[in-house]
Design a protein around this motif. Structure first.
Motif, PDB file in Angstrom:
ATOM      1  N   ALA A 624       0.830  -1.205   0.000  1.00 17.90           N
ATOM      2  CA  ALA A 624       0.000   0.000   0.000  1.00 17.90           C
ATOM      3  C   ALA A 624       0.859   1.247   0.000  1.00 17.90           C
ATOM      4  O   ALA A 624       0.554   2.244  -0.657  1.00 17.90           O
ATOM      5  N   GLY A 625       1.989   1.194   0.735  1.00 12.71           N
ATOM      6  CA  GLY A 625       2.851   2.361   0.779  1.00 12.71           C
ATOM      7  C   GLY A 625       3.591   2.580  -0.514  1.00 12.71           C
ATOM      8  O   GLY A 625       3.689   3.693  -1.011  1.00 12.71           O
ATOM      9  N   SER A 626       4.102   1.492  -1.097  1.00 13.74           N
ATOM     10  CA  SER A 626       4.892   1.650  -2.315  1.00 13.74           C
ATOM     11  C   SER A 626       4.032   1.912  -3.536  1.00 13.74           C
ATOM     12  O   SER A 626       4.433   2.602  -4.447  1.00 13.74           O
ATOM     13  N   GLN A 627       2.808   1.381  -3.547  1.00  9.66           N
ATOM     14  CA  GLN A 627       1.958   1.558  -4.717  1.00  9.66           C
ATOM     15  C   GLN A 627       1.058   2.768  -4.594  1.00  9.66           C
ATOM     16  O   GLN A 627       0.484   3.206  -5.573  1.00  9.66           O
ATOM     17  N   GLY A 628       0.871   3.262  -3.359  1.00 15.25           N
ATOM     18  CA  GLY A 628      -0.001   4.409  -3.184  1.00 15.25           C
ATOM     19  C   GLY A 628      -1.461   4.083  -3.327  1.00 15.25           C
ATOM     20  O   GLY A 628      -2.277   4.963  -3.549  1.00 15.25           O
ATOM     21  N   ASP A 629      -1.830   2.824  -3.232  1.00 18.55           N
ATOM     22  CA  ASP A 629      -3.215   2.413  -3.389  1.00 18.55           C
ATOM     23  C   ASP A 629      -3.542   1.441  -2.276  1.00 18.55           C
ATOM     24  O   ASP A 629      -3.018   0.318  -2.239  1.00 18.55           O
ATOM     25  N   GLU A 630      -4.413   1.841  -1.362  1.00 17.24           N
ATOM     26  CA  GLU A 630      -4.731   1.007  -0.220  1.00 17.24           C
ATOM     27  C   GLU A 630      -5.565  -0.209  -0.587  1.00 17.24           C
ATOM     28  O   GLU A 630      -5.740  -1.106   0.231  1.00 17.24           O
ATOM     29  N   THR A 631      -6.110  -0.251  -1.782  1.00 14.86           N
ATOM     30  CA  THR A 631      -6.879  -1.427  -2.189  1.00 14.86           C
ATOM     31  C   THR A 631      -5.977  -2.577  -2.606  1.00 14.86           C
ATOM     32  O   THR A 631      -6.429  -3.711  -2.689  1.00 14.86           O
ATOM     33  N   VAL A 632      -4.706  -2.309  -2.865  1.00 10.29           N
ATOM     34  CA  VAL A 632      -3.773  -3.343  -3.276  1.00 10.29           C
ATOM     35  C   VAL A 632      -3.247  -4.050  -2.037  1.00 10.29           C
ATOM     36  O   VAL A 632      -2.598  -3.435  -1.192  1.00 10.29           O
ATOM     37  N   THR A 633      -3.555  -5.330  -1.899  1.00  7.93           N
ATOM     38  CA  THR A 633      -3.092  -6.124  -0.763  1.00  7.93           C
ATOM     39  C   THR A 633      -2.228  -7.290  -1.180  1.00  7.93           C
ATOM     40  O   THR A 633      -1.618  -7.918  -0.326  1.00  7.93           O
ATOM     41  N   THR A 634      -2.171  -7.612  -2.461  1.00  7.38           N
ATOM     42  CA  THR A 634      -1.436  -8.784  -2.933  1.00  7.38           C
ATOM     43  C   THR A 634      -0.593  -8.399  -4.132  1.00  7.38           C
ATOM     44  O   THR A 634      -1.131  -7.935  -5.145  1.00  7.38           O
ATOM     45  N   ARG A 635       0.702  -8.609  -4.017  1.00 10.52           N
ATOM     46  CA  ARG A 635       1.606  -8.359  -5.138  1.00 10.52           C
ATOM     47  C   ARG A 635       1.949  -9.690  -5.785  1.00 10.52           C
ATOM     48  O   ARG A 635       2.362 -10.640  -5.120  1.00 10.52           O
ATOM     49  N   VAL A 636       1.760  -9.754  -7.088  1.00 11.18           N
ATOM     50  CA  VAL A 636       1.959 -10.978  -7.861  1.00 11.18           C
ATOM     51  C   VAL A 636       2.995 -10.703  -8.936  1.00 11.18           C
ATOM     52  O   VAL A 636       2.970  -9.637  -9.577  1.00 11.18           O
ATOM     53  N   ALA A 637       3.886 -11.663  -9.137  1.00 12.28           N
ATOM     54  CA  ALA A 637       4.893 -11.568 -10.195  1.00 12.28           C
ATOM     55  C   ALA A 637       4.793 -12.788 -11.088  1.00 12.28           C
ATOM     56  O   ALA A 637       4.616 -13.917 -10.612  1.00 12.28           O
ATOM     57  N   ALA A 638       4.882 -12.563 -12.388  1.00 12.89           N
ATOM     58  CA  ALA A 638       4.916 -13.643 -13.374  1.00 12.89           C
ATOM     59  C   ALA A 638       6.317 -13.691 -13.971  1.00 12.89           C
ATOM     60  O   ALA A 638       6.801 -12.698 -14.514  1.00 12.89           O
ATOM     61  N   VAL A 639       6.971 -14.833 -13.840  1.00  9.78           N
ATOM     62  CA  VAL A 639       8.325 -15.021 -14.353  1.00  9.78           C
ATOM     63  C   VAL A 639       8.228 -15.542 -15.783  1.00  9.78           C
ATOM     64  O   VAL A 639       7.593 -16.574 -16.037  1.00  9.78           O
ATOM     65  N   PHE A 640       8.873 -14.841 -16.709  1.00 10.19           N
ATOM     66  CA  PHE A 640       8.734 -15.168 -18.130  1.00 10.19           C
ATOM     67  C   PHE A 640      10.106 -15.369 -18.748  1.00 10.19           C
ATOM     68  O   PHE A 640      10.942 -14.466 -18.745  1.00 10.19           O
ATOM     69  N   PHE A 641      10.316 -16.591 -19.261  1.00  7.65           N
ATOM     70  CA  PHE A 641      11.506 -16.884 -20.058  1.00  7.65           C
ATOM     71  C   PHE A 641      11.142 -17.044 -21.528  1.00  7.65           C
ATOM     72  O   PHE A 641      11.895 -16.636 -22.406  1.00  7.65           O
TER      73      PHE A 641
END
Length: 818
Positions: A624-641
């Motif tokens: 929430a602090g880094s994105q500036g959006d309190e609705t964001v609670t889950t950070r997801v990453a997709a690894v692509f090769f």
């Protein structure tokens, strides 16, 4: 109907009731057994068992058992079985409503509405046109006006036996398909429309309620409707109270279960007592019944076996018992065939007209029209009423009975054809999420497998994030494998025998299932998703893999989720508790008919979000602090090769990005110094990013030029749909070899709650060369194992995706969309 008896207290009255009950039991037992025997030869042709049960009823009815057992005059089988057939219809339609997929029905409202009105309108026009020619042959003399015959004939041709269609579609396993859902929903809507029309027509008649005038019958009908509305309004609070009272249990108590079933029968018979059909009321009760909690599970389990094994076979057999061979003649067969043909013409012309608006193939429209022409007991009930009112002659009534049987038998091969086509279409279609339309246009059906209550919250949390719109998400099926008690070789001590007997009385199945029930109920009530739990015994990897594939095909799943064979220990290490689950995952991936994914859940993650609670209940505000959006609670990453599995991983990650609580970042690994031919504006990252650079790709460069490989097209589409609209982020990690890849992957610990990666098939090979042989778990691939085996408490959960293999070419099916 029984002959009237003058003496009110004659002993023969009691004997007649006992004889009639004995007759019903004997005929039902013989018909059910004979139907099973006939179905042994018909099931190899994929015909529904209703055809076998109908034929068994015809055979049993020809035996004239009532002349031997019942010592009174029986006019027809409907007089004897009418009450039981009515109860079977009430409970089965309640069961259909209880098991209905409400989200899928809402998604099909437009298609169902067009098909219903088109088929009904066509049948009404045909009936009005031909009623004049049938006036002299099907009415008594002296007769009423031809308008009455036209009205009854309209209801006869337009009506559809929704119970018959729903039962056959459910048995054939096509109720979850698009064509099966359309057939069932259209049949129910058509039946309801005709029931309302028949109710209005009966208000002007005197046969059903002779004690009331037309206005009086209308008032009785409105009073019954008010009673039903009040009962439906009280249903949900009453069931909610039972669920709270039985919290933590698998099902409600026996007395509460009996009370619910009696209430369903009592409320469903409100319209029956007023002379109307109770089918819409029982369906409404099933649709309004809460899906979660011990009450729904108890009622569904209590009704499933009696309905499927006893009530419905007797329901179809009773239809065949109505056939009277002694009265058969050409004067009956010709009108029966004529009525059947008129119904087929009306239904098929209507569905073909609707196919132009629905963009449906004409062959599918013809099959739908044949299925909607099933009459069953619906027309028999209506025609019995018409005969009592002097509208139909008895000869015409028998013709209608024969016509109903003909329409049901004709529908059997059509159901078999639909079953074969749907099976081939599912096997040969492009089930890859990469090839599907956008989430707003294409529904994603999911099947999640769990082995116990420990991994259920993490799996359901992932399901919740994948379902961005709960109201539009079809029912999610959770396949739970519970431990089956195995026999032990050798003698056991006395205290062990006592403990084992006590555990058997407790029931290992219900004990394990109840723990999963609690998690399912919490997620269903908090998220609004429809989640259906299916319990299956854990009988080894090979048997369980077959069960997973069978259920995947039954629910027509587009995504299959299975848990990783390792569980996270409290210190962060991943521990393998049962090695046979690893073999199960390998066999599931080898047999999977759709995209499959393995979830390595980390419930003890120290920082940020862990998949243990629904999003609405989670108190973590990660990012929430880094994105500036309190609705964001889950950070997801997709690894692509690169490769099909990685493209499928990006497609699943994009589904997750549709959820407002998810912030997605796609991280692409590239060789240092390569740009993949793209003109990009880059900005160097700081040293802490480990070589990560941000990239902004221009649309014309991403899609221009010939020979663009699928990986580039995937990334270009991702940029247009997500990065350009600021719905996701994109980054590239420049690496020089496999060691940099391993270091970069492990460096993602603490940054993301979920990492999505492909299983294999990556390009270029220089990035992962040597890692394939080092990996121990082939089911997750080298990259997935590096992420899943990390012993840090900071690493998030890992989802490893395998795309379905390209389907073989089939000349009768269209190519998959790209």
């Amino acid at each position: 109907m029984a002959r009237p008896i003058d003496c009110d207290f004659d002993v023969s009255v009691q004997n007649v009731a006992l004889d009639t009950l004995f007759l019903i039991v004997i005929q039902a037992a013989v018909a059910i057994a004979l139907g099973k025997f006939i179905h042994l030869s018909l099931r190899r042709h994929n015909l529904p068992s209703a055809i076998s049960q109908l034929l068994a009823g015809i055979i049993v009815g020809s035996l004239d058992l009532h002349d031997v057992i019942v010592h009174v005059d029986v006019q027809n089988a409907e007089d004897t079985f009418g009450r039981y057939v009515s109860e079977a219809r009430i409970f089965y339609m309640f069961y259909v409503g209880l098991e209905a997929d409400l989200a899928a029905l809402r998604n099909d409202v437009r298609r169902c509405t067009i098909a219903t009105y088109a088929s009904v309108a066509t049948c009404l026009l045909i009936a009005a046109f031909v009623s004049g020619g049938m006036y002299g042959s099907m009415m008594h003399t002296p007769v009423r006006s031809p308008e009455v015959l036209a009205a009854v004939l309209m209801l006869t041709l337009a009506n559809t036996a929704s119970v018959d269609v729903a039962r056959m579609a459910d048995e054939m396993g096509i109720a979850a398909t698009a064509s099966g859902r359309l057939a069932v929903a259209t049949a129910i809507a058509t039946n309801v429309i005709c029931i309302v029309g028949e109710g209005v027509f009966s208000c002007m008649a005197s046969g059903r309620t002779p004690a009331y005038s037309a206005s009086g019958r209308l008032g009785v009908g409105l009073l019954a409707l008010l009673k039903v509305g009040a009962a439906a309004a009280l249903l949900r609070p009453a069931v909610a109270f039972m669920n709270r009272r039985n919290a933590g249990r698998h099902r409600v108590g026996n007395w509460e279960l009996v009370l619910l079933l009696v209430a369903v029968s009592f409320i469903g018979n409100f319209p029956q007592s007023a002379g109307f059909d109770g089918m819409p009321v029982s369906l409404l009760l099933g649709l309004a019944f809460p899906r979660e909690g011990p009450a729904a599970r108890g009622v569904a389990e209590a009704l499933a076996y009696p309905l499927h094994a006893l009530a419905m076979p007797f329901y179809f057999a009773a239809m065949g018992m109505r056939l009277n061979f002694s009265a058969m003649s050409g004067a009956i067969l010709v009108p029966a065939v004529l009525l059947t043909l008129l119904g087929l013409i009306g239904k098929c012309v209507g569905t073909m007209a609707a196919a132009r608006f629905l963009k449906m193939p004409l062959a599918d429209a013809l099959r739908l029209g044949v299925l909607l022409n099933i009459k069953g007991h619906v027309n028999m009930i209506d025609m019995s009423f018409a005969s009592s009112e002097g509208i139909w002659a008895e000869q015409a009534l028998m013709a209608m009975v024969v016509g109903s049987m003909i329409s049901t038998i004709i529908a059997g091969p059509v159901f078999a054809a639909v079953f074969r086509r749907e099976k081939e279409a599912y096997a040969c279609s492009g089930q890859a999420l990469e090839h599907m339309a956008s989430p707003e246009e294409e529904e994603l059906r999911m099947l999640a497998c769990v082995h116990g209550a420990r991994g259920t919250p993490g799996m359901l949390s992932l399901v919740e994030l994948l379902a961005s719109e709960p109201r539009a998400q079809p029912t999610v099926h959770v396949l739970h494998f519970y431990a089956v008690a195995r026999r032990q070789a050798g003698p056991r001590l006395y205290h062990r025998r006592v403990q084992d007997s006590e555990h058997k009385r407790m029931g290992s199945r219900h004990d394990a299932a109840t723990q999963v029930n609690c998690a399912v109920d919490v997620f269903a009530s908090a998220t609004g998703l429809a989640i259906r739990q299916v319990d299956a015994g854990d009988r080894g990897a090979a048997t369980n893999a077959k069960a997973v594939r069978r259920w995947t095909e039954d629910v027509r799943a587009g995504l299959l989720l299975v848990p990783y064979h390792k569980d996270q220990h409290y210190d962060g290490t991943m521990v393998c508790r049962r090695d046979d689950r690893r073999q199960l995952n390998l066999e599931v991936l080898a047999r999977a008919p759709c995209t499959a994914a393995i979830l390595a859940d980390r419930p003890f993650r120290r920082s940020g979000t862990s998949f243990q609670l629904p999003t609405k209940m989670s108190t973590s505000m990660e990012a929430a602090g880094s994105q500036g959006d309190e609705t964001v609670t889950t950070r997801v990453a997709a690894v692509f090769f690169g490769g099909p599995d990685d493209r499928e991983a990006v497609a699943i990650a994009c589904r997750l990005a549709k959820n407002e609580s998810v912030r997605l970042t796609v991280i692409r690994f590239v060789l240092r110094g390569t740009q993949h031919g793209r003109a990009a504006a880059t900005s160097s990252a700081d040293d802490a990013t480990g070589g990560e650079v941000s990239v902004v790709v221009h649309d014309d460069d991403a899609t221009g030029g010939g020979g663009v490989d699928p990986d580039e097209e995937c990334m270009a589409a991702f940029h247009r749909a997500y990065v350009a609209k600021e719905r996701a982020a994109y980054a590239e990690k420049a690496v020089t070899g496999p060691m940099d890849v391993v270091e970069a992957l492990r460096g993602m610990a603490g940054a993301y709650a979920l990492l999505v990666a492909g299983r294999g098939g990556r390009q270029p090979a220089e990035l992962v060369v040597g890692l394939e042989g080092w990996a121990e778990c082939a089911e997750v691939g080298p990259v997935g194992e590096i992420l899943a085996s990390d012993g840090s408490l900071e690493m998030g959960s890992v989802l490893v995706v395998q795309q379905k293999a390209p389907p073989p070419f089939h000349p009768d099916l269209p190519p998959p969309a790209t």
